[in-house]
Design a protein around this motif. Structure first.
Motif, PDB file in Angstrom:
ATOM      1  N   GLU A 286       0.806  -1.211   0.000  1.00  0.00           N
ATOM      2  CA  GLU A 286       0.000   0.000   0.000  1.00  0.00           C
ATOM      3  C   GLU A 286       0.841   1.264   0.000  1.00  0.00           C
ATOM      4  OE1 GLU A 286      -2.667  -0.062   3.279  1.00  0.00           O
ATOM      5  OE2 GLU A 286      -3.765  -1.841   2.607  1.00  0.00           O
ATOM      6  N   THR A 287       1.917   1.246   0.778  1.00  0.00           N
ATOM      7  CA  THR A 287       2.723   2.449   0.966  1.00  0.00           C
ATOM      8  C   THR A 287       4.067   2.302   0.254  1.00  0.00           C
ATOM      9  OG1 THR A 287       1.720   2.756   3.138  1.00  0.00           O
ATOM     10  CG2 THR A 287       3.719   4.022   2.655  1.00  0.00           C
ATOM     11  N   PRO A 288       4.435   3.236  -0.615  1.00  0.00           N
ATOM     12  CA  PRO A 288       5.722   3.144  -1.313  1.00  0.00           C
ATOM     13  C   PRO A 288       6.885   3.469  -0.388  1.00  0.00           C
ATOM     14  CG  PRO A 288       4.627   5.201  -1.874  1.00  0.00           C
ATOM     15  CD  PRO A 288       3.651   4.417  -1.043  1.00  0.00           C
ATOM     16  N   THR A 289       8.039   2.895  -0.693  1.00  0.00           N
ATOM     17  CA  THR A 289       9.269   3.236   0.020  1.00  0.00           C
ATOM     18  C   THR A 289       9.752   4.602  -0.491  1.00  0.00           C
ATOM     19  OG1 THR A 289      10.692   2.186  -1.621  1.00  0.00           O
ATOM     20  CG2 THR A 289       9.857   0.794   0.178  1.00  0.00           C
ATOM     21  N   PRO A 290      10.704   5.227   0.202  1.00  0.00           N
ATOM     22  CA  PRO A 290      11.189   6.549  -0.259  1.00  0.00           C
ATOM     23  C   PRO A 290      11.706   6.558  -1.685  1.00  0.00           C
ATOM     24  CG  PRO A 290      11.876   6.171   2.008  1.00  0.00           C
ATOM     25  CD  PRO A 290      11.227   4.892   1.544  1.00  0.00           C
TER      26      PRO A 290
ATOM     27  N   ILE B 157      19.944   6.395  -6.567  1.00  0.00           N
ATOM     28  CA  ILE B 157      20.921   5.878  -5.605  1.00  0.00           C
ATOM     29  C   ILE B 157      20.149   5.422  -4.377  1.00  0.00           C
ATOM     30  CG2 ILE B 157      22.965   6.373  -4.239  1.00  0.00           C
ATOM     31  CD1 ILE B 157      23.528   8.704  -6.155  1.00  0.00           C
ATOM     32  N   ALA B 158      20.190   4.127  -4.117  1.00  0.00           N
ATOM     33  CA  ALA B 158      19.488   3.583  -2.955  1.00  0.00           C
ATOM     34  C   ALA B 158      20.132   2.273  -2.568  1.00  0.00           C
ATOM     35  CB  ALA B 158      18.008   3.374  -3.273  1.00  0.00           C
ATOM     36  N   GLN B 159      20.147   2.020  -1.280  1.00  0.00           N
ATOM     37  CA  GLN B 159      20.741   0.782  -0.809  1.00  0.00           C
ATOM     38  C   GLN B 159      19.875  -0.413  -1.170  1.00  0.00           C
ATOM     39  OE1 GLN B 159      21.845   2.563   3.354  1.00  0.00           O
ATOM     40  NE2 GLN B 159      22.932   0.652   3.044  1.00  0.00           N
ATOM     41  N   THR B 160      20.484  -1.595  -1.143  1.00  0.00           N
ATOM     42  CA  THR B 160      19.742  -2.813  -1.419  1.00  0.00           C
ATOM     43  C   THR B 160      18.664  -3.003  -0.367  1.00  0.00           C
ATOM     44  OG1 THR B 160      21.379  -4.053  -0.158  1.00  0.00           O
ATOM     45  CG2 THR B 160      21.700  -3.917  -2.536  1.00  0.00           C
ATOM     46  N   GLY B 161      17.542  -3.568  -0.784  1.00  0.00           N
ATOM     47  CA  GLY B 161      16.458  -3.823   0.146  1.00  0.00           C
ATOM     48  C   GLY B 161      15.522  -2.649   0.333  1.00  0.00           C
ATOM     49  N   THR B 162      15.695  -1.585  -0.473  1.00  0.00           N
ATOM     50  CA  THR B 162      14.831  -0.407  -0.327  1.00  0.00           C
ATOM     51  C   THR B 162      13.720  -0.351  -1.368  1.00  0.00           C
ATOM     52  OG1 THR B 162      16.386   0.881  -1.669  1.00  0.00           O
ATOM     53  CG2 THR B 162      16.653   0.980   0.724  1.00  0.00           C
ATOM     54  N   GLY B 163      13.661  -1.350  -2.262  1.00  0.00           N
ATOM     55  CA  GLY B 163      12.563  -1.392  -3.229  1.00  0.00           C
ATOM     56  C   GLY B 163      12.886  -0.792  -4.578  1.00  0.00           C
TER      57      GLY B 163
ATOM     58  N   ILE C 211      26.577  -6.625   3.452  1.00  0.00           N
ATOM     59  CA  ILE C 211      25.781  -6.574   4.679  1.00  0.00           C
ATOM     60  C   ILE C 211      24.337  -6.199   4.392  1.00  0.00           C
ATOM     61  CG2 ILE C 211      27.853  -5.964   5.969  1.00  0.00           C
ATOM     62  CD1 ILE C 211      26.646  -3.179   6.365  1.00  0.00           C
ATOM     63  N   GLY C 212      24.074  -5.669   3.192  1.00  0.00           N
ATOM     64  CA  GLY C 212      22.707  -5.345   2.814  1.00  0.00           C
ATOM     65  C   GLY C 212      21.830  -6.561   2.591  1.00  0.00           C
ATOM     66  N   ARG C 213      22.419  -7.767   2.663  1.00  0.00           N
ATOM     67  CA  ARG C 213      21.611  -8.991   2.534  1.00  0.00           C
ATOM     68  C   ARG C 213      20.817  -9.271   3.802  1.00  0.00           C
ATOM     69  NH1 ARG C 213      20.680  -8.596  -1.978  1.00  0.00           N
ATOM     70  NH2 ARG C 213      21.824  -6.659  -1.847  1.00  0.00           N
ATOM     71  N   THR C 214      21.168  -8.618   4.911  1.00  0.00           N
ATOM     72  CA  THR C 214      20.375  -8.740   6.132  1.00  0.00           C
ATOM     73  C   THR C 214      19.592  -7.448   6.337  1.00  0.00           C
ATOM     74  OG1 THR C 214      20.461  -9.269   8.494  1.00  0.00           O
ATOM     75  CG2 THR C 214      22.228  -7.886   7.629  1.00  0.00           C
ATOM     76  N   ALA C 215      18.753  -7.419   7.369  1.00  0.00           N
ATOM     77  CA  ALA C 215      17.913  -6.248   7.651  1.00  0.00           C
ATOM     78  C   ALA C 215      17.030  -5.909   6.453  1.00  0.00           C
ATOM     79  CB  ALA C 215      18.770  -5.055   8.050  1.00  0.00           C
ATOM     80  N   ARG C 216      16.458  -6.917   5.817  1.00  0.00           N
ATOM     81  CA  ARG C 216      15.572  -6.700   4.669  1.00  0.00           C
ATOM     82  C   ARG C 216      14.136  -6.593   5.149  1.00  0.00           C
ATOM     83  NH1 ARG C 216      18.807  -6.557   0.069  1.00  0.00           N
ATOM     84  NH2 ARG C 216      17.095  -7.170  -1.243  1.00  0.00           N
ATOM     85  N   ALA C 217      13.333  -5.933   4.347  1.00  0.00           N
ATOM     86  CA  ALA C 217      11.891  -5.803   4.606  1.00  0.00           C
ATOM     87  C   ALA C 217      11.614  -5.224   5.993  1.00  0.00           C
ATOM     88  CB  ALA C 217      11.207  -7.155   4.456  1.00  0.00           C
ATOM     89  N   GLY C 218      12.403  -4.219   6.387  1.00  0.00           N
ATOM     90  CA  GLY C 218      12.151  -3.530   7.642  1.00  0.00           C
ATOM     91  C   GLY C 218      12.662  -4.213   8.886  1.00  0.00           C
ATOM     92  N   LYS C 219      13.344  -5.351   8.753  1.00  0.00           N
ATOM     93  CA  LYS C 219      13.840  -6.063   9.935  1.00  0.00           C
ATOM     94  C   LYS C 219      15.252  -5.595  10.294  1.00  0.00           C
ATOM     95  CE  LYS C 219      11.125 -10.263   9.139  1.00  0.00           C
ATOM     96  NZ  LYS C 219      11.171 -11.734   8.982  1.00  0.00           N
TER      97      LYS C 219
END
Length: 472
Positions: free
Chosen positions: A23-27, A45-51, A338-346
């Motif tokens: 429903e809500t887009p990422t930045p 320019i955006a880090q991995t996992g930001t959509g 390290i961007g492979r962790t902390a995905r989907a808001g975790k």
């Protein structure tokens, strides 16, 4: 709060997002979708996992629907280039989900698969093609595909493509696509080389940045072990076996090495300690890589060892820890790892092993990312464990240690007869009963097809050491 419905997307795309529960887009999506819908070139320019995938795929699908062009023969309307097979397959899966109600055809081609199958599935063309540069140019060189109908060109993880040596392939592709296409660049980092490349690809691009260049995710806690190179394996085994406490609860652990052989070596040594793990790198076939990812995703194995070539395509929820077994020699790669962790808001945990000869790499990482890594203490009596006199993990249940006996030469005169003595005749063609060409009981020999003596020459009995041309 902004919603997808506020960004100007069409109803079929919004319905596809509803089906996925978005429903809500990422930045990055909120800032990128409007200019892409307007047809502007874009540098994101955006880090991995930001959509990032949805940021370019959603508006591109809408533009393809609006233009309503036919599928071109042996070509595509939208081309997405990805540096790795895993990332390409991940983007293709998302494209099929987002375009499910738009009636667009999506295909993916990557290295390590059958070229003939790729030729067949692209013969009639496609709306959206996701490809790795090498396989794409293979098909172009074979005249099985062309890029003359491309309306939208996307380079995802463009900096990684440069790191992997795709610069010449990108320049070739840039000459083959139409000059009036729309071009979209997305990357987690933006080194100087990428900025120079953008000037050749884009026309007055809109620049979107949701995080400073080369910074690391705020939700990742980063730690450091100062450890000798020959001690790393022992430390890793203690951590994975739960005999040394580290921050966070170990669920799925992703381990990075610099080389393919290093990844295989880590997996082998872990298996010897009863710790199940798989490796994923460039020497693995595509089915092997996919199987390793599937087992990691399903939790069948909780440890996956990878090289940087595989880092960009691993989008698996639940990766609790990333361990840099060897620090990357390119500091930007640390961000991607390290961007492979902390995905989907975790939240996530990243741990680095740094040996004496890697201090320069660590300094570069700190300088580029402006990250401070909290130092962790090595286990008590760690040196004793490394030297094999401390407590070690017993072999798995039902497995016994194999004693290695020293080789002793066989005494003279023992064993099987050798040479011309009695016993089994030596040579490539020992005498066999009932066979032509000089075997006892056979028919008159026929000369060798490789320059023998011709027909009518009888056999020589059991002379196994005779020249090949003299044997029937």
């Amino acid at each position: 709060m902004t919603k997808f419905s506020d960004l100007g997307l069409s109803q079929p795309v919004l319905q596809a997002l509803d089906l996925k529960g978005y429903e809500t887009p990422t930045p990055i999506q909120e800032q990128a979708i409007p200019p892409v819908l307007d047809g502007r070139d874009l540098l994101g320019i955006a880090q991995t996992g930001t959509g990032k995938t949805a940021a370019f795929m959603l508006p591109a699908i809408d533009r393809l629907r609006a233009s309503d062009n036919n599928i071109p023969f042996k070509s595509c309307r939208m081309l997405v280039l990805a540096p790795t097979r895993e990332l390409a397959m991940q983007i293709a899966a998302s494209a099929k989900d987002y375009g499910a109600l738009a009636g667009l055809k999506v295909q993916a081609i990557v290295g390590g698969t059958s070229v003939n199958k790729d030729r067949n599935k692209l013969h009639r063309g496609t709306d959206i093609l996701i490809a790795t540069p090498g396989r794409l140019l293979d098909l172009v060189d074979q005249k099985a595909f062309n890029l003359g109908a491309v309306e939208v060109l996307v380079l995802d993880e463009a900096d990684q493509m440069l790191d992997l040596g795709f610069i010449h392939a990108l320049r070739t592709i840039n000459k083959l696509v139409p000059a009036d296409r729309q071009t979209l660049f997305f990357s987690a980092t933006m080194p100087k080389a990428i900025k120079e490349l953008v000037s050749n690809y884009c026309r007055n691009p809109v620049q979107v940045s949701v995080t400073p260049e080369s910074t690391t995710a705020e939700r990742i806690d980063q730690y450091l072990f100062m450890v000798q190179q020959d001690e790393k394996q022992a430390l890793l085994e203690l951590i994975l076996s739960g005999r040394h406490d580290i921050p966070g609860d170990l669920e799925r652990t992703l381990i990075f090495t610099r080389t393919k052989h290093g990844a295989d070596r880590v997996v082998k040594k872990l298996s010897q300690r009863g710790i199940s793990a798989n490796a994923i790198h460039g020497n693995k076939s595509q089915p092997q890589r996919q199987r390793a990812l599937d087992e990691f995703r399903r939790g069948k194995t909780s440890v996956l060892v990878a090289t940087d070539v595989a880092a960009r395509g691993i989008d698996i929820p639940g990766v609790s820890h990333v361990i840099n077994y060897e620090l990357p020699n390119v500091p930007e790669q640390y961000v991607h790892r390290i961007g492979r962790t902390a995905r989907a808001g975790k939240d996530g945990v990243a741990i680095a092993f740094c040996a004496e000869d890697e201090r320069t790499y660590l300094k570069d990482i700190r300088r580029v990312t402006e990250a401070e890594l909290d130092r962790l203490a090595l286990p008590e009596n760690f040196r004793a464990v490394v030297e094999g006199v401390g407590p070690t993990k017993p072999p798995p249940k039902g497995q016994t240690r194999v004693s290695r006996k020293k080789f002793k030469p066989r005494p003279a005169g023992s064993g099987k007869p050798q040479g011309d003595g009695p016993g089994k005749p030596q040579g490539k063609h020992p005498a066999r009963k009932g066979r032509p060409g000089g075997r006892p009981g056979g028919k008159p020999g026929v000369g060798s097809r490789r320059g023998g003596r011709g027909r009518g020459q009888g056999g020589s009995g059991g002379q196994g050491n005779a020249p090949r041309s003299a044997q029937g």
